[in-house]
Design a protein around this motif. Structure first.
Motif, PDB file in Angstrom:
ATOM      1  N   LEU A  19       8.678  43.491 -18.054  1.00  0.00           N
ATOM      2  CA  LEU A  19       8.203  43.274 -16.694  1.00  0.00           C
ATOM      3  C   LEU A  19       9.101  42.244 -16.020  1.00  0.00           C
ATOM      4  O   LEU A  19       9.305  41.149 -16.553  1.00  0.00           O
ATOM      5  N   THR A  20       9.657  42.596 -14.859  1.00  0.00           N
ATOM      6  CA  THR A  20      10.503  41.661 -14.113  1.00  0.00           C
ATOM      7  C   THR A  20       9.631  40.735 -13.272  1.00  0.00           C
ATOM      8  O   THR A  20       8.759  41.190 -12.533  1.00  0.00           O
ATOM      9  N   LEU A  21       9.858  39.436 -13.409  1.00  0.00           N
ATOM     10  CA  LEU A  21       9.112  38.421 -12.669  1.00  0.00           C
ATOM     11  C   LEU A  21      10.033  37.811 -11.620  1.00  0.00           C
ATOM     12  O   LEU A  21      11.087  37.268 -11.955  1.00  0.00           O
ATOM     13  N   THR A  22       9.653  37.902 -10.371  1.00  0.00           N
ATOM     14  CA  THR A  22      10.469  37.355  -9.290  1.00  0.00           C
ATOM     15  C   THR A  22      10.190  35.871  -9.127  1.00  0.00           C
ATOM     16  O   THR A  22       9.045  35.450  -8.969  1.00  0.00           O
ATOM     17  N   ILE A  23      11.258  35.082  -9.196  1.00  0.00           N
ATOM     18  CA  ILE A  23      11.162  33.627  -9.071  1.00  0.00           C
ATOM     19  C   ILE A  23      11.842  33.211  -7.769  1.00  0.00           C
ATOM     20  O   ILE A  23      12.606  33.976  -7.177  1.00  0.00           O
ATOM     21  N   GLU A  24      11.566  31.994  -7.311  1.00  0.00           N
ATOM     22  CA  GLU A  24      12.224  31.510  -6.095  1.00  0.00           C
ATOM     23  C   GLU A  24      13.737  31.509  -6.265  1.00  0.00           C
ATOM     24  O   GLU A  24      14.262  31.146  -7.317  1.00  0.00           O
ATOM     25  N   ASP A  25      14.456  31.899  -5.208  1.00  0.00           N
ATOM     26  CA  ASP A  25      15.916  31.923  -5.253  1.00  0.00           C
ATOM     27  C   ASP A  25      16.470  30.516  -5.481  1.00  0.00           C
ATOM     28  O   ASP A  25      15.848  29.514  -5.138  1.00  0.00           O
ATOM     29  N   ASP A  26      17.667  30.457  -6.085  1.00  0.00           N
ATOM     30  CA  ASP A  26      18.355  29.179  -6.218  1.00  0.00           C
ATOM     31  C   ASP A  26      19.705  29.266  -5.522  1.00  0.00           C
ATOM     32  O   ASP A  26      19.933  30.168  -4.709  1.00  0.00           O
ATOM     33  N   ASP A  27      20.608  28.345  -5.817  1.00  0.00           N
ATOM     34  CA  ASP A  27      21.896  28.300  -5.123  1.00  0.00           C
ATOM     35  C   ASP A  27      22.743  29.539  -5.368  1.00  0.00           C
ATOM     36  O   ASP A  27      23.687  29.803  -4.619  1.00  0.00           O
ATOM     37  N   GLU A  28      22.440  30.293  -6.417  1.00  0.00           N
ATOM     38  CA  GLU A  28      23.198  31.498  -6.723  1.00  0.00           C
ATOM     39  C   GLU A  28      22.507  32.769  -6.237  1.00  0.00           C
ATOM     40  O   GLU A  28      22.944  33.868  -6.549  1.00  0.00           O
ATOM     41  N   GLY A  29      21.432  32.610  -5.480  1.00  0.00           N
ATOM     42  CA  GLY A  29      20.755  33.773  -4.922  1.00  0.00           C
ATOM     43  C   GLY A  29      19.501  34.150  -5.681  1.00  0.00           C
ATOM     44  O   GLY A  29      18.780  33.288  -6.195  1.00  0.00           O
ATOM     45  N   GLU A  30      19.241  35.448  -5.754  1.00  0.00           N
ATOM     46  CA  GLU A  30      18.017  35.961  -6.364  1.00  0.00           C
ATOM     47  C   GLU A  30      17.909  35.541  -7.832  1.00  0.00           C
ATOM     48  O   GLU A  30      18.881  35.592  -8.582  1.00  0.00           O
ATOM     49  N   VAL A  31      16.698  35.141  -8.220  1.00  0.00           N
ATOM     50  CA  VAL A  31      16.441  34.719  -9.592  1.00  0.00           C
ATOM     51  C   VAL A  31      15.233  35.478 -10.118  1.00  0.00           C
ATOM     52  O   VAL A  31      14.213  35.595  -9.431  1.00  0.00           O
ATOM     53  N   VAL A  32      15.357  35.995 -11.338  1.00  0.00           N
ATOM     54  CA  VAL A  32      14.225  36.651 -11.985  1.00  0.00           C
ATOM     55  C   VAL A  32      14.117  36.150 -13.420  1.00  0.00           C
ATOM     56  O   VAL A  32      15.071  35.644 -14.001  1.00  0.00           O
ATOM     57  N   ALA A  33      12.931  36.301 -13.983  1.00  0.00           N
ATOM     58  CA  ALA A  33      12.718  36.157 -15.409  1.00  0.00           C
ATOM     59  C   ALA A  33      12.153  37.491 -15.892  1.00  0.00           C
ATOM     60  O   ALA A  33      11.734  38.323 -15.078  1.00  0.00           O
ATOM     61  N   THR A  34      12.141  37.711 -17.190  1.00  0.00           N
ATOM     62  CA  THR A  34      11.665  38.988 -17.725  1.00  0.00           C
ATOM     63  C   THR A  34      10.700  38.745 -18.870  1.00  0.00           C
ATOM     64  O   THR A  34      11.032  38.039 -19.833  1.00  0.00           O
ATOM     65  N   LEU A  35       9.519  39.326 -18.752  1.00  0.00           N
ATOM     66  CA  LEU A  35       8.497  39.217 -19.790  1.00  0.00           C
ATOM     67  C   LEU A  35       8.497  40.502 -20.616  1.00  0.00           C
ATOM     68  O   LEU A  35       8.500  41.608 -20.071  1.00  0.00           O
ATOM     69  N   VAL A  36       8.512  40.350 -21.919  1.00  0.00           N
ATOM     70  CA  VAL A  36       8.465  41.484 -22.850  1.00  0.00           C
ATOM     71  C   VAL A  36       7.144  41.409 -23.606  1.00  0.00           C
ATOM     72  O   VAL A  36       6.736  40.327 -24.049  1.00  0.00           O
ATOM     73  N   ARG A  37       6.473  42.545 -23.745  1.00  0.00           N
ATOM     74  CA  ARG A  37       5.238  42.561 -24.527  1.00  0.00           C
ATOM     75  C   ARG A  37       5.352  43.575 -25.658  1.00  0.00           C
ATOM     76  O   ARG A  37       6.060  44.571 -25.548  1.00  0.00           O
ATOM     77  N   HIS A  38       4.656  43.281 -26.743  1.00  0.00           N
ATOM     78  CA  HIS A  38       4.601  44.193 -27.888  1.00  0.00           C
ATOM     79  C   HIS A  38       3.292  44.956 -27.822  1.00  0.00           C
ATOM     80  O   HIS A  38       2.223  44.356 -27.733  1.00  0.00           O
ATOM     81  N   THR A  39       3.374  46.275 -27.874  1.00  0.00           N
ATOM     82  CA  THR A  39       2.181  47.098 -27.702  1.00  0.00           C
ATOM     83  C   THR A  39       1.906  48.027 -28.866  1.00  0.00           C
ATOM     84  O   THR A  39       0.826  48.603 -28.952  1.00  0.00           O
TER      85      THR A  39
END
Length: 351
Positions: A19-39
């Motif tokens: 799952l892509t998590l949208t975070i506030e942009d920083d000096d380099e532009g768009e920032v995301v984190a990614t959550l992985v789940r085991h199912t």
């Protein structure tokens, strides 16, 4: 901040979503984190329930089976420097222990790295609070009405262990336990070395924060881990480079500040298990002993600094372990999982 897209299949294959998590942009532009789940697969608790036998009323009642050690807990894993989550065995261990397992690729790492970004770059470890909070928001929503009653176990490797320890100290009471895998709690040159270079690195960070620092990674750790060399693991070498990401003065200043905070003493507010190898081998030439040692950090320093994380700290030294204990060869890996299980039986939080 923290807005999420839809879950989709992960690069690890069946049983894993991302799952892509949208975070506030920083000096380099768009920032995301990614959550992985085991199912995939039944949890340890479900499997244990399935093994229970129906009895006639006159039969002697059997001893009830104990709940798995991490039953009804949520686990959040955070990787180390120049790294990302690629260990399905670790996910299965926690699922079999009864937990819901999630892993977080922090901004500018692994699944979250974008081509215009400086890999792994940040100037303050506290910036990862946004990534962690976004991940915990999703985990809480997925937990439903009982989410608030599910204890949180934080699992961190190397720099991830440092990051999670500092987060837990700033957020007292939110984590119920920490399992740290060779956490980077002190500079390789020890506290005296850190104090000696910190002013110089800080000065350079002010003049040229993103200037390159010398690369001291000779590729030996990759040799000990990668399946095509002397290791046992397949992974994306673009996301986990053979000689690590390039480092920068502003980044190193943030790391040293984190080390100094730990050295002064913090309280993560929860029991801690620190896993380290039995020995370190730090040298400029290859030796086969590197296949059974930590060749990144000084394990004695890690063990010593771990005691500054709070009043309830356990240190387990695993003979034959690599820097990432859970990437070691099978005997050491099995010993590490056994150590975690024993510790959980005594310290795992109960919902």
């Amino acid at each position: 901040m923290g807005d999420a897209t839809e879950w989709r299949p992960d690069v690890l294959g069946p049983g894993f979503d991302q799952l892509t998590l949208t975070i506030e942009d920083d000096d380099e532009g768009e920032v995301v984190a990614t959550l992985v789940r085991h199912t995939a697969g039944a949890s340890g608790e479900a499997a244990a329930f399935a093994r229970r036998r129906w009895r006639w009323p006159w039969e002697r009642e059997e001893e009830p089976e104990r709940r798995p050690a991490a039953s009804r807990c949520d686990v959040l894993f955070v990787h180390g420097w120049s790294d990302y989550f690629f260990n399905p065995e670790l996910a299965r261990f926690w699922s079999d222990a009864g937990a819901r397992f999630y892993a977080l690729d922090l901004r500018k790492y692994g699944r979250s790295l974008r081509e215009w970004q400086t890999p792994g770059y940040m100037t303050d470890l506290a910036v990862y609070d946004e990534d962690i909070e976004a991940a915990l928001g999703v985990i809480t929503r997925e937990g439903g009405p009982e989410a608030s009653a599910r204890p949180l176990i934080l699992v961190g490797h190397s720099t991830g262990g440092l990051t999670l320890s500092l987060w837990a100290a700033r957020n007292a009471g939110r984590a119920a336990a920490l399992v740290l895998n060779s956490p980077w709690l002190e500079f390789q040159l020890s506290g005296i070395g850190r104090q000696a270079i910190q002013p110089m690195i800080g000065f350079r960070a002010r003049l040229d924060p993103m200037g390159p620092l010398p690369n001291v990674d000779l590729g030996f750790y990759t040799r000990s881990v990668a399946k095509e060399l002397d290791g046992e693991w397949e992974y994306d070498h673009a996301w986990r480079p053979d000689r690590g990401f390039r480092t920068h003065p502003a980044w190193l200043t943030a790391i040293l500040a984190g080390h100094a905070t730990v050295a002064a003493g913090i309280d993560v507010g929860a029991p801690v298990l620190t896993l380290v190898s039995a020995r370190s081998v730090l040298q400029a030439t290859w030796d086969d002993a590197m296949l059974t040692s930590d060749i990144v950090l000084v394990v004695d320093e890690i063990a010593r600094q771990s005691l500054k994380l709070g009043p309830n700290v356990t240190v387990a030294r695993i003979d034959g372990a690599l820097h990432d204990v859970f990437l070691s060869r099978e005997p050491a890996r099995a010993a590490a999982y056994a150590a975690v299980t024993r510790w959980l039986e005594g310290y795992a939080p109960r919902s």
